[in-house]
Design a protein around this motif. Structure first.
Motif, PDB file in Angstrom:
ATOM      1  N   LYS A 130      55.960  39.927  56.387  1.00  0.00           N
ATOM      2  CA  LYS A 130      56.835  38.970  55.696  1.00  0.00           C
ATOM      3  C   LYS A 130      56.096  38.361  54.506  1.00  0.00           C
ATOM      4  CE  LYS A 130      59.469  34.758  56.419  1.00  0.00           C
ATOM      5  NZ  LYS A 130      59.880  33.735  57.385  1.00  0.00           N
ATOM      6  N   GLU A 131      54.831  38.067  54.712  1.00  0.00           N
ATOM      7  CA  GLU A 131      54.012  37.500  53.639  1.00  0.00           C
ATOM      8  C   GLU A 131      52.580  37.964  53.821  1.00  0.00           C
ATOM      9  OE1 GLU A 131      52.315  33.159  52.381  1.00  0.00           O
ATOM     10  OE2 GLU A 131      54.478  33.319  52.677  1.00  0.00           O
ATOM     11  N   ARG A 132      51.954  38.355  52.710  1.00  0.00           N
ATOM     12  CA  ARG A 132      50.544  38.778  52.733  1.00  0.00           C
ATOM     13  C   ARG A 132      49.840  38.052  51.595  1.00  0.00           C
ATOM     14  NH1 ARG A 132      47.119  44.134  54.010  1.00  0.00           N
ATOM     15  NH2 ARG A 132      46.976  42.951  55.932  1.00  0.00           N
ATOM     16  N   VAL A 133      48.801  37.312  51.968  1.00  0.00           N
ATOM     17  CA  VAL A 133      47.978  36.618  50.985  1.00  0.00           C
ATOM     18  C   VAL A 133      46.574  37.197  51.078  1.00  0.00           C
ATOM     19  CG1 VAL A 133      47.111  34.395  50.168  1.00  0.00           C
ATOM     20  CG2 VAL A 133      49.374  34.525  51.265  1.00  0.00           C
ATOM     21  N   GLY A 134      46.114  37.786  49.978  1.00  0.00           N
ATOM     22  CA  GLY A 134      44.793  38.384  49.932  1.00  0.00           C
ATOM     23  C   GLY A 134      43.823  37.486  49.190  1.00  0.00           C
ATOM     24  N   PHE A 135      42.730  37.157  49.860  1.00  0.00           N
ATOM     25  CA  PHE A 135      41.662  36.363  49.250  1.00  0.00           C
ATOM     26  C   PHE A 135      40.496  37.309  48.977  1.00  0.00           C
ATOM     27  CE2 PHE A 135      44.182  33.465  51.791  1.00  0.00           C
ATOM     28  CZ  PHE A 135      44.376  32.394  50.928  1.00  0.00           C
ATOM     29  N   PHE A 136      40.329  37.676  47.706  1.00  0.00           N
ATOM     30  CA  PHE A 136      39.252  38.576  47.307  1.00  0.00           C
ATOM     31  C   PHE A 136      38.013  37.709  47.120  1.00  0.00           C
ATOM     32  CE2 PHE A 136      42.900  41.051  46.985  1.00  0.00           C
ATOM     33  CZ  PHE A 136      42.584  42.377  46.773  1.00  0.00           C
ATOM     34  N   ILE A 137      37.159  37.713  48.142  1.00  0.00           N
ATOM     35  CA  ILE A 137      36.061  36.753  48.243  1.00  0.00           C
ATOM     36  C   ILE A 137      34.823  37.228  47.488  1.00  0.00           C
ATOM     37  CG2 ILE A 137      34.539  35.575  49.881  1.00  0.00           C
ATOM     38  CD1 ILE A 137      36.929  35.882  51.912  1.00  0.00           C
ATOM     39  N   ILE A 138      34.478  38.498  47.646  1.00  0.00           N
ATOM     40  CA  ILE A 138      33.320  39.063  46.948  1.00  0.00           C
ATOM     41  C   ILE A 138      33.809  40.260  46.154  1.00  0.00           C
ATOM     42  CG2 ILE A 138      31.055  40.147  47.168  1.00  0.00           C
ATOM     43  CD1 ILE A 138      30.783  38.670  49.886  1.00  0.00           C
ATOM     44  N   ILE A 139      33.463  40.288  44.878  1.00  0.00           N
ATOM     45  CA  ILE A 139      33.860  41.379  43.992  1.00  0.00           C
ATOM     46  C   ILE A 139      32.605  41.851  43.269  1.00  0.00           C
ATOM     47  CG2 ILE A 139      35.295  42.062  42.036  1.00  0.00           C
ATOM     48  CD1 ILE A 139      37.083  39.584  42.793  1.00  0.00           C
ATOM     49  N   GLU A 140      32.307  43.144  43.417  1.00  0.00           N
ATOM     50  CA  GLU A 140      31.129  43.700  42.760  1.00  0.00           C
ATOM     51  C   GLU A 140      31.512  45.015  42.095  1.00  0.00           C
ATOM     52  OE1 GLU A 140      26.664  45.446  43.721  1.00  0.00           O
ATOM     53  OE2 GLU A 140      28.109  45.218  45.351  1.00  0.00           O
ATOM     54  N   ALA A 141      31.231  45.143  40.799  1.00  0.00           N
ATOM     55  CA  ALA A 141      31.513  46.370  40.069  1.00  0.00           C
ATOM     56  C   ALA A 141      30.212  46.948  39.519  1.00  0.00           C
ATOM     57  CB  ALA A 141      32.486  46.098  38.920  1.00  0.00           C
ATOM     58  N   ARG A 142      30.148  48.286  39.545  1.00  0.00           N
ATOM     59  CA  ARG A 142      28.955  48.957  39.026  1.00  0.00           C
ATOM     60  C   ARG A 142      29.317  50.381  38.639  1.00  0.00           C
ATOM     61  NH1 ARG A 142      29.004  48.697  44.354  1.00  0.00           N
ATOM     62  NH2 ARG A 142      28.482  50.472  45.645  1.00  0.00           N
ATOM     63  N   SER A 143      28.490  50.968  37.792  1.00  0.00           N
ATOM     64  CA  SER A 143      28.679  52.363  37.414  1.00  0.00           C
ATOM     65  C   SER A 143      28.430  53.238  38.637  1.00  0.00           C
ATOM     66  CB  SER A 143      27.719  52.757  36.315  1.00  0.00           C
ATOM     67  OG  SER A 143      28.050  52.053  35.133  1.00  0.00           O
ATOM     68  N   LEU A 144      29.212  54.281  38.739  1.00  0.00           N
ATOM     69  CA  LEU A 144      29.073  55.217  39.842  1.00  0.00           C
ATOM     70  C   LEU A 144      28.360  56.442  39.317  1.00  0.00           C
ATOM     71  CD1 LEU A 144      29.816  55.774  42.811  1.00  0.00           C
ATOM     72  CD2 LEU A 144      31.909  56.838  41.964  1.00  0.00           C
ATOM     73  N   LYS A 145      27.261  56.746  39.948  1.00  0.00           N
ATOM     74  CA  LYS A 145      26.489  57.926  39.544  1.00  0.00           C
ATOM     75  C   LYS A 145      26.810  59.052  40.510  1.00  0.00           C
ATOM     76  CE  LYS A 145      22.801  55.095  37.589  1.00  0.00           C
ATOM     77  NZ  LYS A 145      23.723  54.149  37.105  1.00  0.00           N
ATOM     78  N   ASN A 146      27.463  60.072  39.993  1.00  0.00           N
ATOM     79  CA  ASN A 146      27.872  61.211  40.838  1.00  0.00           C
ATOM     80  C   ASN A 146      26.806  62.274  40.877  1.00  0.00           C
ATOM     81  OD1 ASN A 146      30.257  59.944  41.334  1.00  0.00           O
ATOM     82  ND2 ASN A 146      31.363  61.021  39.741  1.00  0.00           N
TER      83      ASN A 146
END
Length: 146
Positions: A130-146
């Motif tokens: 019925k309701e979804r509240v998302g709390f994005f607490i930790i966010i980390e971005a980085r380059s992905l080395k394949n």
């Protein structure tokens, strides 16, 4: 604890797991079937509300737009606690979500640590969000080395 409560807890866990599975596969129209028609979906990042959507028609457009920017999703669900009150329930769950996007010709991975607060309702014998509240607490971005 009764068998009925255990069954309901299992159904609710399966609901949030289906949300993750279908979302990871970008099956957006199927994700919408997990919500009631006039569902509310909110997102907070670093304590700031960044999304507040009502209704699966609008939500489907937003999810589809977001998914078009993401090459790969990968979600791991953790704890899930629910309180059941007849045909309604509330729940708290935790997820680790990874998203790979292309940025300036290179893949970037963003890790999200998310706490969801949900409201569920039983409709026609099926539990829905019925309701979804998302709390994005930790966010980390980085380059992905394949």
């Amino acid at each position: 604890m009764t068998l009925e409560i255990l069954k309901t807890k299992e159904d609710l866990r399966n609901l949030i797991d289906a949300y993750a599975y279908l979302g990871d596969d970008k099956k957006i129209s199927e994700v919408m079937q997990l919500f009631i028609k006039d569902a509310v979906y909110k997102v907070f990042m670093n304590g700031v509300e960044v999304a507040n959507t009502k209704g699966t028609d609008v939500l489907e457009k937003e999810f589809t737009g977001h998914a078009s920017l993401v090459k790969t999703y990968f979600t791991l669900n953790g704890q899930h606690t629910v309180k059941i009150d007849g045909d309604t329930a509330s729940g708290v769950s935790f997820s680790q979500i990874k998203m790979i996007r292309e940025h300036e010709g290179a893949d970037t991975i963003t890790d999200y640590s998310v706490k969801y607060e949900d409201q569920y309702i039983l409709e026609n014998g099926k539990w829905l969000i019925k309701e979804r509240v998302g709390f994005f607490i930790i966010i980390e971005a980085r380059s992905l080395k394949n």
